[in-house]
Design an enzyme around this catalytic site. Sequence first.
Site, PDB file in Angstrom:
ATOM      1  N   ASP A   1     -24.732 116.501 107.798  1.00 28.06           N
ATOM      2  CA  ASP A   1     -23.481 115.774 107.351  1.00 28.06           C
ATOM      3  C   ASP A   1     -22.743 114.996 108.630  1.00 28.06           C
ATOM      4  OD1 ASP A   1     -20.876 115.040 106.636  1.00 28.06           O
ATOM      5  OD2 ASP A   1     -20.247 117.329 106.320  1.00 28.06           O
TER       6      ASP A   1
ATOM      7  N   HIS B   1     -22.557 115.928 103.809  1.00 26.17           N
ATOM      8  CA  HIS B   1     -20.912 116.242 103.632  1.00 26.17           C
ATOM      9  C   HIS B   1     -21.538 116.816 101.725  1.00 26.17           C
ATOM     10  CE1 HIS B   1     -16.939 115.787 104.949  1.00 26.17           C
ATOM     11  NE2 HIS B   1     -17.519 114.764 104.070  1.00 26.17           N
TER      12      HIS B   1
ATOM     13  N   SER C   1     -13.225 118.629 103.914  1.00 23.03           N
ATOM     14  CA  SER C   1     -13.170 117.536 104.948  1.00 23.03           C
ATOM     15  C   SER C   1     -11.694 117.552 105.201  1.00 23.03           C
ATOM     16  CB  SER C   1     -13.729 116.620 103.822  1.00 23.03           C
ATOM     17  OG  SER C   1     -14.026 115.047 105.616  1.00 23.03           O
TER      18      SER C   1
END
Length: 737
Positions: free
Chosen positions: A666, A701, A580
Site C-alpha cells: 500500500d 490499499h 484510510s
Amino acid sequence: MRLAAHLAGLAAVTTLFSGCTMTQTLAETVAPPLPSAPVAARIDHEITQLGHTRNDPYAWLKDENWQEVMRDPSLLKPEIRGYLEAENAFTKARLEDTTGALRETLFNEMRARIKEDDSSVPSIHGGWAYYTRYREGGEYSIYARRPASDAFNPDGPETILLDGDAMGKDQDYFAFGELEASPDHTLLAYGTDTKGSEYYEIRVKNIETGEDTGVLIENAYGAFEWSATGKAIFWVFRDTNGRPSAVYQRDLASGEDTLVYEEKDPGFFVGLGTSESEEVIFISAGGHTTSEAYWFPADELNPVLRLIAPRQTDNEYSVTHWDGQFYITTNTGGAVDFKLVRAPMTSSSREDWEDVIPHRPGTLLLGVHAQKDYLAVMEREGGLPRIVIQKRGDEARHTISFDEAAYDLDLDGGYEYHVPMLRFDYASPSTPDQVVDYNLDTHERILRKTREIPSGHNPADYVVERIMAPSWDGAEVPVTLLRHKTTPVDGTAPVLLYGYGSYGITIPADFRTGRLSLVDRGFIYAIVNPRGEMAKGYQWYLDGKLDKKTNTFKDFIAAGNYLVEKGYTRRGHLIAQGGSAGGLLMGAVANMDPGLFGGIIAAVPFVDVLNTMSDESLPLTPPEWPEWGNPLTDEAAYQTILAYSPYDNVAALDYPPMLITGGVTDPRVTYWEPSKWAAKLRAEAPKAGPYFLRINLDSGHFGASGRFEGLKETAIEYAFALAAAGQIDTVDLSKPE
C-alpha cells in the site's frame, strides 16, 4: 547496543507463531486450543523534533527498504513478515475460522446479488462501441468492442481486446489501469498493476492482429493520453518515492522518451487529461489546495507548454475546453464554493478571467462536462447533487432533478463531443444503479441500464432517511440511513456507522449490494458526512482540516449519540467503520468515546499521523501538509497532530473489539501504520479489545483484486460486525483476562 536490542527483538518476534513461547511444552505447541494474541517486541526508538522527544517502540515494523518492498513484497524483512504472519494466524483462528459458516453464507448472499455475466453500457467513439463485460465466474473484466451501429445490440459482433481473467490468472494481484484506443482505433494502450503498489506498466496492442507491439512503459502512474497523430503516448512517470512527478512523450516508432514536464515541488502531484473536444491535452500540477495547469494542442509532438495561470497558494482551478475558450472552475477571489469563469485560449493570466457562473455561497460547484453545443455543470446544494445544463449562445439553464431523500449522481462519458447526448449515473441506498442517456436537445431520458440483482431486490422493502445531527457546536451533520421496513426504531437495532471525513471527499448516498446482508439482518446502515468532507460546501471541508480537524471526530460521535437519542439504537450497539483517512477517524473516536461503540472496523487506517507527516520520503507526505499541517517546521501543527493522532494517544481505555486491516504494498497508508497501532493497543490496553489485525501480504490499499475475492474480505468485516453486535456467538469477543 542497537544491534543487541534488535536481535533481542527478533528473538521475541520469532517465538510468536501460534502464540506459543519458548517455555511452553511440546504438547502445548503441537495442538493449542486457539492461538493467543501475538505480542510485538518493544524496541526503544527515540525521535527528537522541534525540541520534543518521543519514543516509538514499534518503529522496527517499518522496513527501511519499503520502496523495494512496494515493488516486490517478498523482500520484506523476515522478522517483520514473521510478526505479520503471526497476527494473520491469530485473526484467522479467532475470527475467520470461528465465523466460517456465517462468512460463507454472507459471501454467497453477496455473490448472488452480482450478475456474473454483467456488462457495461457501451461508449461510442470513432465508429466503435467500447464496453467491459464479465464472464460467468470471472474475477476480472473483459474489454471489448463492436461496431457503433450495433452499440446496444448485445448479440452484435464482438472483438475481445483484453481478457482480464487470462491476464490475471497467475497473479497474486491484478488490476487494469487506464485503457484507451488510438485515434485511428487500430491500437490499444493499457496499463496493468500486478503488485497493488499502483506502479503501472503500459503496453500497446495491435487490435487487428491481437499482437503486442513491444511497447513497454514502466514506472507509470497509470494515466496516459494518445497524441492526436497516433504516433506518441504522453504518460505520467512515478518516481522512487511513489509520486507522479513528470510527463514524458513516448515516440512509438523510436521507443524514445522525451521529457515534457517535470514538477520540482514534492508537494505537487502531476496529472494528465484530454479535453472532451479532443483538441487539447492538459497537464496539471497540484497539491490539496493549490493547482496549476498547462495545455498544448493534441496533435503537437514535442509540445510547447502554454500556462493557463500561475500557481497561487490555496487557489484551485480545473479547466474544460468549450466553444473555442477555456471554461475554468475556480475558487479565485474568495469564491469559497467555487465559480465558473471563461478565458481566451491565448490567455495566461487570471486578469482575463470573466465570470460565467458567479460564486453562490452554499452552492458548491463540482465541475463541468462539455458537449459541442452544451455545457453540463455539476453542483451540490443542501448536501444533494444536481446537473444544470446550459446551451451554447443561450444564457438560459435547466436542471436535471431527482426526488429521493438521498441519492448519488455522477456525470459519465459515453458519446463523442459533437453528439447532443449526456450520460449520467444515478443511484440511492435503496435504488440500484441506473445509467441514463439524456438528449440535450429534447430533454428526453433514455434508461440504458438498471443494475440487475439476480437474487432479487425490491426497493420498496427499504426505508431511506436523511437526518441532521446537531454537533457539539450546533453545526448540523448530514446522516443518511438505510434500514429494512420491518426494522423497528425502538433502540434495539444495531447500527453500522460509516464515516470518512477528509480531503473534501464526500461519501455518497449510493447503492451497495453488500450492505443488504447487514440491513436484512436488522442493522441500520448509516453514512455520516462530517466536517472535512464537502457535503455542505467547501467551508464544510475547511472546518474539518488542520487545526479544526477534531471537528471531524466530534461530528461523527455526535451523529452516533443523536441516533441513540432518537431511538435508532443504544450506546455500545454501534459498529463504526472507516478506511484510510476514515481509519484515522476510527482511531480518534475510539480514543475519545470508546463506550459508544460495540466494535470498530478500521480498514487501511491512517493512524500514525505524526510520524507519517514527519517523513518527507513517503509518497503522500509533502502533498498532504496543507491538509494536516507540517510538524517538521510548525510547532502548532506538531502539537495539534500529537493531540489527536490515534497511535500517539493509545491509553489504558476500555476499547471495543477492533478489526484492523492493511496491505504490504500500500503506497497510500503504509502497512506499518495499522501494524504498529494494533501492537500498541494490545500493549497499552491489554484487557480491552480484542484486536484483530489482518494484513494482505501481496496487495495494497484496495485489498484483494478480483470482484469475488474482494467480497470475501467484506464477508469477514460483516461477520465481525454481526459478532460485535451480539448477533452471533461463534466468535469470542469478550475482553481478554
